[in-house]
Scaffold this active site. Sequence first.
Site, mmCIF file in Angstrom:
data_model
loop_
_atom_site.group_PDB
_atom_site.id
_atom_site.type_symbol
_atom_site.label_atom_id
_atom_site.label_comp_id
_atom_site.label_asym_id
_atom_site.label_seq_id
_atom_site.Cartn_x
_atom_site.Cartn_y
_atom_site.Cartn_z
ATOM 1 N N LYS A 1 0.814 -1.220 0.000
ATOM 2 C CA LYS A 1 0.000 0.000 0.000
ATOM 3 C C LYS A 1 0.850 1.274 0.000
ATOM 4 C CE LYS A 1 -2.483 0.381 3.714
ATOM 5 N NZ LYS A 1 -2.257 1.526 4.608
ATOM 6 N N ARG B 1 -11.023 4.710 9.969
ATOM 7 C CA ARG B 1 -10.943 3.299 10.377
ATOM 8 C C ARG B 1 -12.230 2.773 10.990
ATOM 9 N NH1 ARG B 1 -5.850 0.730 10.940
ATOM 10 N NH2 ARG B 1 -4.091 2.110 10.615
ATOM 11 N N ARG C 1 13.696 -10.664 11.824
ATOM 12 C CA ARG C 1 12.659 -10.258 12.781
ATOM 13 C C ARG C 1 11.917 -11.496 13.287
ATOM 14 N NH1 ARG C 1 9.822 -5.557 9.388
ATOM 15 N NH2 ARG C 1 8.171 -5.961 10.870
ATOM 16 N N ARG D 1 -2.541 -10.130 12.720
ATOM 17 C CA ARG D 1 -2.656 -8.749 12.214
ATOM 18 C C ARG D 1 -3.590 -8.698 10.996
ATOM 19 N NH1 ARG D 1 2.922 -8.399 13.326
ATOM 20 N NH2 ARG D 1 3.508 -8.618 11.143
ATOM 21 N N ARG E 1 10.013 -11.773 4.359
ATOM 22 C CA ARG E 1 10.653 -10.506 4.700
ATOM 23 C C ARG E 1 11.167 -10.518 6.139
ATOM 24 N NH1 ARG E 1 7.109 -5.330 3.548
ATOM 25 N NH2 ARG E 1 6.359 -5.598 5.661
#
Length: 197
Positions: A15, A90, A135, A146, A129
């Site tokens: 995005k 939102r 990570r 999420r 990623r």
Amino acid sequence: MTVRLLIVGPPGAGKGTQAARIAEHFGIPTISTGDIFRANIKNGTELGKRVKAIVDAGDYVPDSLTNELVTDRLSEADATTGFLLDGYPRTPDQVRYLDELLASHGHKLDAVLRLVADQDEIVRRLRKRAIEQGRADDSEEAIRHRQEVYQRETAPVLEMFREQGLLIEVDGLGTVDEVTDRIWAAFAEAGIGVPAE
């Protein structure tokens, strides 16, 4: 050309990249609520101090304060000829507030661009990623959570935009250029300016 847009899409759908391209083409600012919060906190504004106190306490920034921050940002000179909103509205209440705010100035949203992406593919992309960037906290479970939160939170808002005839859905998977081309084609079909060759 004046254009007022909103972009939505799940985390990992690219995005931010597409938002930057759209904003650059139309010569409009990308307005992200996260950026507004951070800028106000950094600059020590009155609104920033209120946001910081809420965030520091681990609480959710209420609609009223988010609306106030967005109203303030949309009144800045660079947003008078249009904008691309990212991360706002939102909630259904924020949608209603934005509609009323724009209407009070004789404006309205031109379109809501939704980048659609297969959840499993997004999870694969984000997991890859996370591994590349070391990570470890970005587990598949955390990523899926999420995605579920995003779907749950945005569903009622997207439904409102669909009912208003503003929703433009574009496949967000593929190369960056492929997705951008799909966006221009969808905008052209909706009568929204397209880039000159």
